[in-house]
Design a protein around this motif. Structure first.
Motif, mmCIF file in Angstrom:
data_model
loop_
_atom_site.group_PDB
_atom_site.id
_atom_site.type_symbol
_atom_site.label_atom_id
_atom_site.label_comp_id
_atom_site.label_asym_id
_atom_site.label_seq_id
_atom_site.Cartn_x
_atom_site.Cartn_y
_atom_site.Cartn_z
ATOM 1 N N PHE A 175 0.832 -1.198 0.000
ATOM 2 C CA PHE A 175 0.000 0.000 0.000
ATOM 3 C C PHE A 175 0.870 1.252 0.000
ATOM 4 C CE2 PHE A 175 -2.266 3.310 2.520
ATOM 5 C CZ PHE A 175 -3.275 3.593 1.599
ATOM 6 N N GLY A 176 1.897 1.270 0.846
ATOM 7 C CA GLY A 176 2.814 2.409 0.889
ATOM 8 C C GLY A 176 3.548 2.599 -0.419
ATOM 9 N N THR A 177 3.960 1.485 -1.029
ATOM 10 C CA THR A 177 4.659 1.556 -2.309
ATOM 11 C C THR A 177 3.773 2.171 -3.391
ATOM 12 O OG1 THR A 177 6.110 -0.332 -1.855
ATOM 13 C CG2 THR A 177 5.674 0.172 -4.167
ATOM 14 N N LEU A 178 2.553 1.667 -3.514
ATOM 15 C CA LEU A 178 1.649 2.150 -4.559
ATOM 16 C C LEU A 178 1.185 3.574 -4.288
ATOM 17 C CD1 LEU A 178 -0.434 -1.095 -5.105
ATOM 18 C CD2 LEU A 178 1.212 -0.085 -6.688
ATOM 19 N N LEU A 179 1.005 3.915 -3.025
ATOM 20 C CA LEU A 179 0.617 5.281 -2.677
ATOM 21 C C LEU A 179 1.721 6.260 -3.060
ATOM 22 C CD1 LEU A 179 -1.688 6.863 -1.364
ATOM 23 C CD2 LEU A 179 -0.613 6.475 0.858
ATOM 24 N N ALA A 180 2.973 5.896 -2.760
ATOM 25 C CA ALA A 180 4.102 6.750 -3.132
ATOM 26 C C ALA A 180 4.242 6.850 -4.644
ATOM 27 C CB ALA A 180 5.395 6.202 -2.517
ATOM 28 N N VAL A 181 4.063 5.740 -5.344
ATOM 29 C CA VAL A 181 4.140 5.743 -6.809
ATOM 30 C C VAL A 181 3.070 6.648 -7.401
ATOM 31 C CG1 VAL A 181 3.698 4.323 -8.864
ATOM 32 C CG2 VAL A 181 5.250 3.497 -7.086
ATOM 33 N N GLY A 182 1.857 6.580 -6.842
ATOM 34 C CA GLY A 182 0.774 7.411 -7.350
ATOM 35 C C GLY A 182 1.045 8.893 -7.172
ATOM 36 N N ILE A 183 1.552 9.274 -6.004
ATOM 37 C CA ILE A 183 1.831 10.693 -5.735
ATOM 38 C C ILE A 183 2.954 11.197 -6.631
ATOM 39 C CG2 ILE A 183 2.689 12.305 -3.979
ATOM 40 C CD1 ILE A 183 1.245 10.480 -1.898
ATOM 41 N N ILE A 184 4.016 10.422 -6.766
ATOM 42 C CA ILE A 184 5.121 10.823 -7.640
ATOM 43 C C ILE A 184 4.683 10.796 -9.102
ATOM 44 C CG2 ILE A 184 7.376 10.072 -8.516
ATOM 45 C CD1 ILE A 184 7.439 11.671 -5.913
ATOM 46 N N GLY A 185 3.853 9.818 -9.471
ATOM 47 C CA GLY A 185 3.329 9.764 -10.832
ATOM 48 C C GLY A 185 2.504 10.990 -11.166
ATOM 49 N N LEU A 186 1.676 11.438 -10.209
ATOM 50 C CA LEU A 186 0.868 12.640 -10.401
ATOM 51 C C LEU A 186 1.752 13.859 -10.623
ATOM 52 C CD1 LEU A 186 -1.898 14.107 -10.274
ATOM 53 C CD2 LEU A 186 -1.586 14.252 -7.794
ATOM 54 N N LEU A 187 2.781 14.001 -9.787
ATOM 55 C CA LEU A 187 3.705 15.126 -9.926
ATOM 56 C C LEU A 187 4.422 15.067 -11.269
ATOM 57 C CD1 LEU A 187 5.077 17.492 -8.158
ATOM 58 C CD2 LEU A 187 6.958 15.872 -7.924
ATOM 59 N N PHE A 188 4.918 13.894 -11.629
ATOM 60 C CA PHE A 188 5.683 13.728 -12.862
ATOM 61 C C PHE A 188 4.841 14.078 -14.090
ATOM 62 C CE2 PHE A 188 6.618 10.931 -16.496
ATOM 63 C CZ PHE A 188 7.897 11.368 -16.806
ATOM 64 N N VAL A 189 3.609 13.570 -14.146
ATOM 65 C CA VAL A 189 2.747 13.817 -15.303
ATOM 66 C C VAL A 189 2.458 15.303 -15.450
ATOM 67 C CG1 VAL A 189 0.437 13.440 -16.248
ATOM 68 C CG2 VAL A 189 1.713 11.516 -15.290
ATOM 69 N N GLN A 190 2.151 15.979 -14.329
ATOM 70 C CA GLN A 190 1.835 17.402 -14.407
ATOM 71 C C GLN A 190 3.051 18.240 -14.800
ATOM 72 O OE1 GLN A 190 -1.758 17.652 -11.074
ATOM 73 N NE2 GLN A 190 -0.390 19.356 -11.403
ATOM 74 N N VAL A 191 4.212 17.926 -14.249
ATOM 75 C CA VAL A 191 5.428 18.666 -14.598
ATOM 76 C C VAL A 191 5.770 18.457 -16.072
ATOM 77 C CG1 VAL A 191 7.923 18.820 -14.221
ATOM 78 C CG2 VAL A 191 6.382 18.674 -12.257
#
Length: 367
Positions: free
Chosen positions: A303-319
């Motif tokens: 859960f922690g792994t996927l939650l971190a991936v999702g947050i970083i993925g969101l940042l990466f896509v927007q940037v």
């Protein structure tokens, strides 16, 4: 889960704070002329950005103190609340219309954007579902289909506003999480083909989207219309050179770039600070992504792994999308630059999401 809390990732926290400070300073520089013209106050947008940043920092600090695993107990409430807000914003008289999109709820300037809540809510929901049913994700019927139904229902509600950019960011982030969780590549190829056709259909259904695509390939075909923003953005970046024109010396922010404190703030940064300032900003985002991925790899549970991936993925896509638009790699989409662009819901929700990421970093396995 047992609380084995250590300390948050200092490098990650420093990079977030550095970008936030740069953002407040550059919002003032980019918006002073607009603030004076529209509100007779050159500090109008800067003061509000400080307010949003303060609220976001409080939210980030709160998230840093709450064990990330506790959000699993409220997943259903979170996702239902996000869907409720997306429906509420579509009700005439409740949702506020700005820039042709009915995307806000509130009173006057003090409003929230439900689609921003959905982006974070979807990340929490997917992290929980995928962590609990990891073996099912390889099955299209039992794993992918239920999740795709939820993802594209949310996307459909966002498109009714309409807000293609935010919807696309949410879908892209969701697909990153599905891929990391182990979804089959063949499923992605199938979805990619369908998605490409649907995306073309969405563009063709709105004349202004067709104009944006046309101007992307040849902005000079309509320099005072659909090509205006990208031309003015490139005019800002070009004169910046290596060291820039100096803080406050941007020319394009004087009513050439439409509201330069939002989607095109990176153009002002490049114009006033040159290649060096732009590189520093990109480097700071790179550090956040690096430390975020490290946090995901060392998280104590899936859960922690996927939650971190999702947050970083969101940042990466927007940037990626925002800077790509500013330098002419992508068509204009209306996506803000995280931590830097002026905004209430977008800035506050991003800081809250990064607060969750910082909490995960405080529980990573020691290597």
């Amino acid at each position: 889960m047992k609380d084995n809390k250590q300390t948050v990732d200092g490098i990650l926290l420093f990079s977030i704070c550095a970008l936030l400070i740069i953002g407040v300073i550059m919002v003032y520089s980019a918006s002073a002329a607009w603030g004076e013209y529209r509100f007779s106050d050159p500090y109008h947008f800067a003061k509000r950005q400080l307010l949003f940043a303060g609220a976001g920092c409080i939210g980030m600090l709160m998230m840093m103190r709450i064990g990330y695993w506790r959000w699993r107990d409220y997943v259903l409430t979170i996702i239902l609340l996000c869907f409720g807000l997306l429906i509420l914003v579509l009700i005439p008289g409740v949702g506020l219309i700005r820039g042709g999109a009915q995307s806000w709820i509130g009173v006057g300037a003090f409003s929230i954007q439900p689609s921003e809540f959905m982006k974070l809510g979807m990340i929490v929901f997917l992290a929980h579902w995928l962590a609990a049913r990891q073996q099912q994700v390889t099955s299209f019927r039992a794993g992918m289909l239920p999740l795709l139904t939820i993802i594209f229902t949310a996307f459909g509600l966002i498109m009714l506003q309409p807000d293609l950019g935010t919807g696309a960011v949410m879908v892209a982030t969701s697909f990153i999480m599905l891929f990391i969780a182990g979804a089959k590549k063949s499923h992605f190829a199938f979805l990619g083909a369908i998605g490409a056709v649907a995306f073309i259909g969405l563009i063709a259904s709105a004349p202004y989207r067709i104009a944006r695509i046309t101007s992307f390939f040849d902005p000079w075909s309509d320099p005072l219309g659909s090509g205006f923003q990208i031309i003015q953005s490139l005019y800002a970046i070009g004169p910046g050179g290596l060291f820039g024109m100096g803080f406050g010396e941007s020319r394009q922010k004087y009513f050439y770039l439409p509201e330069p404190q939002t989607d095109f703030i990176f153009a002002v940064i490049a114009e006033e600070g040159g290649f060096i300032a732009g590189a520093v900003v990109v480097l700071l985002f790179g550090i956040i992504m690096w430390r975020g991925l490290r946090t995901a790899l060392l998280a104590p549970d899936m859960f922690g792994t996927l939650l971190a991936v999702g947050i970083i993925g969101l940042l990466f896509v927007q940037v990626l999308i925002n800077i790509g638009v500013v330098i002419g790699l992508f068509p204009v989409t209306g996506i803000t630059l995280p931590l830097l662009s002026y905004g209430g819901s977008s800035l506050t929700l991003m800081l809250i999401a990064l607060g969750i990421l910082l909490n995960i970093s405080a529980h990573t396995r020691i290597t």
